[in-house]
Design a protein around this motif. Structure first.
Motif, PDB file in Angstrom:
ATOM      1  N   ASP A  31      44.219  98.214  37.250  1.00 39.18           N
ATOM      2  CA  ASP A  31      43.591  97.656  38.483  1.00 39.18           C
ATOM      3  C   ASP A  31      42.708  96.413  37.888  1.00 39.18           C
ATOM      4  N   ASP A  32      42.628  95.224  38.546  1.00 39.17           N
ATOM      5  CA  ASP A  32      41.740  94.233  37.971  1.00 39.17           C
ATOM      6  C   ASP A  32      40.369  94.669  38.265  1.00 39.17           C
ATOM      7  N   ASP A  33      40.173  95.591  39.181  1.00 34.88           N
ATOM      8  CA  ASP A  33      38.694  95.632  39.390  1.00 34.88           C
ATOM      9  C   ASP A  33      38.011  96.654  38.424  1.00 34.88           C
ATOM     10  N   GLY A  34      38.851  97.337  37.575  1.00 36.38           N
ATOM     11  CA  GLY A  34      38.184  98.316  36.514  1.00 36.38           C
ATOM     12  C   GLY A  34      37.600  97.767  35.311  1.00 36.38           C
ATOM     13  N   SER A  35      37.385  98.527  34.529  1.00 32.70           N
ATOM     14  CA  SER A  35      36.863  98.104  33.055  1.00 32.70           C
ATOM     15  C   SER A  35      37.267  99.266  32.080  1.00 32.70           C
ATOM     16  N   ILE A  36      37.241  98.928  30.935  1.00 34.99           N
ATOM     17  CA  ILE A  36      37.725  99.749  29.750  1.00 34.99           C
ATOM     18  C   ILE A  36      36.723  99.678  28.801  1.00 34.99           C
ATOM     19  N   PRO A  37      36.520 100.644  27.861  1.00 30.19           N
ATOM     20  CA  PRO A  37      35.560 100.390  26.615  1.00 30.19           C
ATOM     21  C   PRO A  37      36.314  99.700  25.542  1.00 30.19           C
ATOM     22  N   LEU A  38      35.196  98.653  25.089  1.00 30.98           N
ATOM     23  CA  LEU A  38      35.994  97.812  23.937  1.00 30.98           C
ATOM     24  C   LEU A  38      36.530  98.477  22.701  1.00 30.98           C
ATOM     25  N   ASP A  39      35.617  99.500  22.458  1.00 28.22           N
ATOM     26  CA  ASP A  39      36.010 100.324  21.271  1.00 28.22           C
ATOM     27  C   ASP A  39      36.739 101.594  21.428  1.00 28.22           C
ATOM     28  N   GLY A  40      37.657 101.604  22.566  1.00 25.28           N
ATOM     29  CA  GLY A  40      38.427 102.664  22.684  1.00 25.28           C
ATOM     30  C   GLY A  40      39.724 102.559  22.183  1.00 25.28           C
TER      31      GLY A  40
END
Length: 159
Positions: A110-119
């Motif tokens: 979903d475009d509205d989400g975010s994720i951790p860069l270092d995951g």
């Protein structure tokens, strides 16, 4: 508490993939030979644009004009080298259509989400402009390790 940097899914400065398998088998389409499956709309657009650009590049091969995928395969892929040119051209077209169908049917984040860069759930590349070319630079340790392992596989295959 560690403050983990997050990136937005719709950030056009990142290409985000998961490691996976394509439904079809591919011999010459470099997108389909990769285990990197796009997971965002922006990454999907970038992959499709890359394919269009490679196919738009024209090269003369055995007196016939061919697209970039055919030219690359004819130089680097032992199976493609052994094929008749018309068969190679037909295979590239079939693979192109199959990969487009697969890309159009991917489940995307979903475009509205975010994720951790270092995951470690996704391969994340920072997109950087270098003159008129966009470079994909691994953006975290997980992606760097994956990228380096893929380069080793390529080097081994070319030896």
């Amino acid at each position: 508490m560690v403050n983990e940097e997050m990136i937005n899914i719709d950030d056009i400065n990142y290409a985000i993939y998961k490691i996976g398998e394509w439904k079809n088998d591919y011999e010459i389409n470099q997108i389909g030979l990769s285990s990197e499956i796009p997971v965002t709309k922006n990454t999907l657009r970038h992959v499709k644009l890359s394919m269009v650009e490679i196919r738009a590049a024209k090269f003369e091969l055995s007196g016939e004009m061919v697209n970039g995928f055919v030219a690359i395969a004819s130089q680097l892929n032992p199976k493609a080298k052994a094929m008749e040119l018309n068969d190679l051209i037909a295979l590239e077209e079939k693979e192109y259509q199959n990969i487009l169908e697969e890309l159009d049917n991917l489940e995307l984040l979903d475009d509205d989400g975010s994720i951790p860069l270092d995951g470690e759930d996704y391969l994340i590349y920072k997109l950087e402009k270098d003159c008129h070319v966009t470079k994909s630079v691994p953006a975290n340790l997980y992606t760097i390790n994956y990228y380096n392992n893929e380069l080793k596989k390529i080097e081994k295959a070319l030896d």
